[in-house]
Design an enzyme around this catalytic site. Structure first.
Site, PDB file in Angstrom:
ATOM      1  N   GLU A   1       1.371  -0.699  -5.323  1.00  0.00           N
ATOM      2  CA  GLU A   1       0.466   0.205  -5.341  1.00  0.00           C
ATOM      3  C   GLU A   1       1.277   1.520  -5.906  1.00  0.00           C
ATOM      4  OE1 GLU A   1      -3.248   2.983  -3.646  1.00  0.00           O
ATOM      5  OE2 GLU A   1      -1.399   2.738  -2.519  1.00  0.00           O
TER       6      GLU A   1
ATOM      7  N   ASP B   1       0.837  -0.965  -0.052  1.00  0.00           N
ATOM      8  CA  ASP B   1       0.042  -0.182  -0.055  1.00  0.00           C
ATOM      9  C   ASP B   1       0.727   1.151  -0.178  1.00  0.00           C
ATOM     10  OD1 ASP B   1      -2.693   1.240   0.546  1.00  0.00           O
ATOM     11  OD2 ASP B   1      -1.681   2.010   2.382  1.00  0.00           O
TER      12      ASP B   1
HETATM   13  O1  TEU Z   1      -4.117   4.356  -1.244  1.00  0.00           O
HETATM   14  C1  TEU Z   1      -3.161   5.421  -1.454  1.00  0.00           C
HETATM   15  C2  TEU Z   1      -3.358   6.504  -2.341  1.00  0.00           C
HETATM   16  O2  TEU Z   1      -2.739   6.947  -3.033  1.00  0.00           O
HETATM   17  C3  TEU Z   1      -4.774   7.072  -1.908  1.00  0.00           C
HETATM   18  O3  TEU Z   1      -4.259   8.518  -1.962  1.00  0.00           O
HETATM   19  C4  TEU Z   1      -5.844   7.140  -3.140  1.00  0.00           C
HETATM   20  O4  TEU Z   1      -5.155   7.982  -4.262  1.00  0.00           O
HETATM   21  C5  TEU Z   1      -6.899   7.560  -2.463  1.00  0.00           C
HETATM   22  O5  TEU Z   1      -7.544   6.671  -1.683  1.00  0.00           O
HETATM   23  C6  TEU Z   1      -7.930   8.106  -3.732  1.00  0.00           C
HETATM   24  O6  TEU Z   1      -8.950   8.671  -2.956  1.00  0.00           O
HETATM   25  C7  TEU Z   1      -4.091   3.411  -0.276  1.00  0.00           C
HETATM   26  C8  TEU Z   1      -5.275   2.813  -0.303  1.00  0.00           C
HETATM   27  O7  TEU Z   1      -5.646   1.988  -1.402  1.00  0.00           O
HETATM   28  C9  TEU Z   1      -6.273   3.650   0.347  1.00  0.00           C
HETATM   29  O8  TEU Z   1      -7.625   2.827   0.459  1.00  0.00           O
HETATM   30  C10 TEU Z   1      -5.761   4.056   1.596  1.00  0.00           C
HETATM   31  O9  TEU Z   1      -6.797   4.987   2.126  1.00  0.00           O
HETATM   32  C11 TEU Z   1      -4.440   4.730   1.759  1.00  0.00           C
HETATM   33  O10 TEU Z   1      -3.535   3.966   1.025  1.00  0.00           O
HETATM   34  C12 TEU Z   1      -4.001   4.986   2.961  1.00  0.00           C
HETATM   35  O11 TEU Z   1      -3.645   3.771   3.632  1.00  0.00           O
END
Ligand code: TEU
Length: 585
Positions: A309, A247
């Site tokens: 990610e 993540d």
């Molecule tokens: O998302 C990381 C991320 O880049 C987020 O800023 C994403 O662009 C945003 O959720 C869009 O609205 C990850 C996870 O996928 C997300 O669900 C989490 O909230 C976040 O990390 C924090 O752990």
């Protein structure tokens, strides 16, 4: 949404060549030359929303286990389970309070072991989410760290004294965050709005949180943090998991001098200036962590995988996440450009350019068009009238490309985005603070639609954590399984084809008729027969270019009922929004 902004400035790159052809391996297995994950079809499960086995209105691990047969029938081979660790659920599991246990609302370790054993029986690989950037503010590491300035974990998070507010030049966000005469050390903003710094009176210091205030960032400059996090990762590798989805991996490190991030034009959903994360994202030190993690993971038997990610604005920056041959990093950084780039649209040119680029990386490409952070692709690529037909074209592009494909629960049946219409119904905190500009991510997280019955077969409880979408009476697994022309049947057909057809499984990808603004055509060459994929992104029947595949062809998959079982392509037309996959007869 965030990534759309982040992907601004996407560069255009020209595709350079074709990929090597590897020997086909039986489904679900791998060889040293072609590890299993090179052909994976990953299915993201949001555990709160997949299956509720105990009737509390929230999904759980036993609910996932109960549906493994459905996943096997669909043909996916890898499950990515979003965080199911103990968590206060401020960010629905992305705020982890214990990395080595299961949240009681999702079950217990015995449930997890059973899920994994049952998955393996069905040749399904299990990949867990790993959040390395931050913990929950209720994690014992943070509770200890926040208690004083001189405890053993005092330096495990990113603490700072702040600066004297008097006389300093401060951003509006900093000005709103002054405590005991101190302002945060810089202008950094949380992804979810407001200052990224939180004052803790016990330490008379600020801590940094890139995401919610309940998600303090770990201090990756402290070797003890890496040791502890790698230990948590080993805990699961020892339990037999097949890998991790990492993540928010790019944000592990912050500038040691904590310099202000440059201001870009415009404001975010929270009304604050947009910043360029120059000093708070993608610091080079992260690659050292990736290399060490990769070495640790590769030392385990059984081909474990690291998926990242990786929201990147262009293919060169994405490529960096693979590392090098001598110092490899991630096995599968996610290409999120095709699906979520800020200019993404249902357009043959968009798909062609992004698919061409996707092939340019040093390792195996991984394409993603749906996840738990973005409105569902059926809505983003739909026009409100031909959504299913368009979704079939998108599915064909995803599943016939030479890439690992990642799909999200509900996407194969065409679940739609059900964004709350009243702020009092919103569960995702960013949708409450951002309302109405940013309504949060609840819309893409509603309960899985299994049947047309009560609560869509997700739960026996009428009060599910997010409401079941009323359209489950027509959009659900049971009904679509019975309909050969459904989006679900289309997915099953393409998935089986991709697994069994050597050209689609491993073949090189070559783009044809590349100036065509309406029809995307590519050829996959492998085994003894090539495959031709033709996708009409327009609302009109389109003539096919000459010489695409001479002679008689046989349909392997056709999304439009009028497409014949065999045909010659010369003079043929591709119906509006149709996907057609053929091979020489
Ligand atoms: O998302 C990381 C991320 O880049 C987020 O800023 C994403 O662009 C945003 O959720 C869009 O609205 C990850 C996870 O996928 C997300 O669900 C989490 O909230 C976040 O990390 C924090 O752990």
């Amino acid at each position: 949404m965030g990534m759309v902004r982040r992907l601004a400035g996407m560069a255009c790159v020209v595709w350079l060549g074709s990929a090597a052809i590897a020997a086909p391996a039986p489904p679900g297995t791998g060889t040293a030359a072609a590890p299993w994950w090179q052909h994976a079809l990953v299915y993201e499960i949001y555990p709160r929303s997949f299956g509720d086995s105990n009737g509390d209105g929230v999904g759980d691990l036993n609910g996932i286990t109960a549906h493994l047969d459905d996943l096997q029938k669909l043909g996916v081979d890898t499950l990515w389970i979003a965080p199911m660790y103990p968590s206060p659920q401020a960010d629905f599991g992305y705020d982890i309070a214990d990395y080595e246990a299961i949240d009681p609302q999702y079950g217990n370790m015995a449930d997890f072991d059973r899920l994994q054993a049952e998955a393996k029986k069905r040749h399904l690989h299990v990949v867990l989410d790993m959040v390395m950037n931050h913990t929950s503010d209720k994690h014992t590491w943070f509770l200890a760290s926040a208690a004083s300035r001189d405890n053993p974990k005092a330096d495990w998070y990113v603490w700072n004294d702040g600066i004297d507010a008097a006389g300093a030049t401060l951003s509006a966000v900093q000005k709103r965050n002054i405590h005991d005469g101190k302002a945060p050390p810089n202008n950094w903003e949380s992804v979810f709005g407001g200052s990224a710094w939180q004052w803790v009176p016990a330490r008379k210091q600020f801590y940094y949180h890139r995401f919610y205030v309940q998600q303090p960032d770990l201090n990756w400059r402290n070797p003890a943090v890496e040791k502890a996090m790698f230990g948590a990762i080993r805990f699961w590798l020892d339990r037999g998991v097949d890998g991790f989805r990492l993540d928010a991996i790019s944000t592990l490190f912050e500038d040691p001098r904590l310099r202000n991030d440059p201001i870009r034009s415009g404001t975010n959903a929270q009304g604050e200036p947009n910043l360029q994360s120059l000093y708070s994202d993608k610091l080079p030190e992260v690659h050292g962590v990736m290399r060490r993690l990769r070495a640790m993971v590769d030392a385990y038997p059984g081909q474990r995988v690291l998926i990242g990610e990786t929201y990147e604005p262009d293919i060169a920056q994405l490529d960096a996440w693979y590392g090098t041959k001598d110092a490899p990093e991630l096995h599968l950084p996610m290409n999120l450009q095709l699906g979520f780039g800020w200019q993404a649209s249902f357009d043959a040119r968009w798909f062609r350019t992004r698919l061409q680029e996707s092939q340019q990386v040093h390792g195996q490409p991984l394409l993603v068009v749906d996840n738990h952070d973005n409105p569902r692709s059926i809505d983003r690529f739909g026009d409100g009238q031909h959504d299913v037909a368009r979704a079939k074209v998108v599915a064909a592009a995803l599943l016939t490309s030479r890439a690992v494909a990642l799909t999200y629960y509900g996407a194969p049946i065409g679940m739609t985005t059900a964004t709350p219409t009243r702020v009092e119904d919103v569960r995702d905190p960013v949708g409450i603070t951002g309302w109405p500009k940013d309504k949060g991510r609840d819309g893409e997280r509603t309960p899985m639609q299994w049947t047309a019955g009560p609560q869509a077969g997700f739960s026996t409880n009428p009060h599910t954590w997010l409401p079941v979408n009323p359209n489950h009476v027509t959009i659900n697994v049971a009904d679509e399984s019975a309909r050969p022309d459904s989006l679900l049947s289309w997915h099953r057909q393409l998935i089986a084809l991709r697994r069994d057809n050597p050209a689609l499984r491993d073949g090189a990808m070559r783009f044809l008729d590349t100036d065509n603004p309406d029809v995307l055509v590519y050829r996959r060459d492998g085994g003894d027969r090539p495959v031709l994929v033709m996708l009409n992104f327009s609302g009109k029947a389109q003539p096919l270019a000459k010489g695409l595949m001479p002679g008689k062809v046989r349909t392997l998959a056709g999304s439009d009922a009028s497409l014949p079982a065999t045909a010659t392509l010369e003079g043929a037309r591709l119906p509006a929004y149709a996907a057609w996959v053929v091979t020489p007869d």
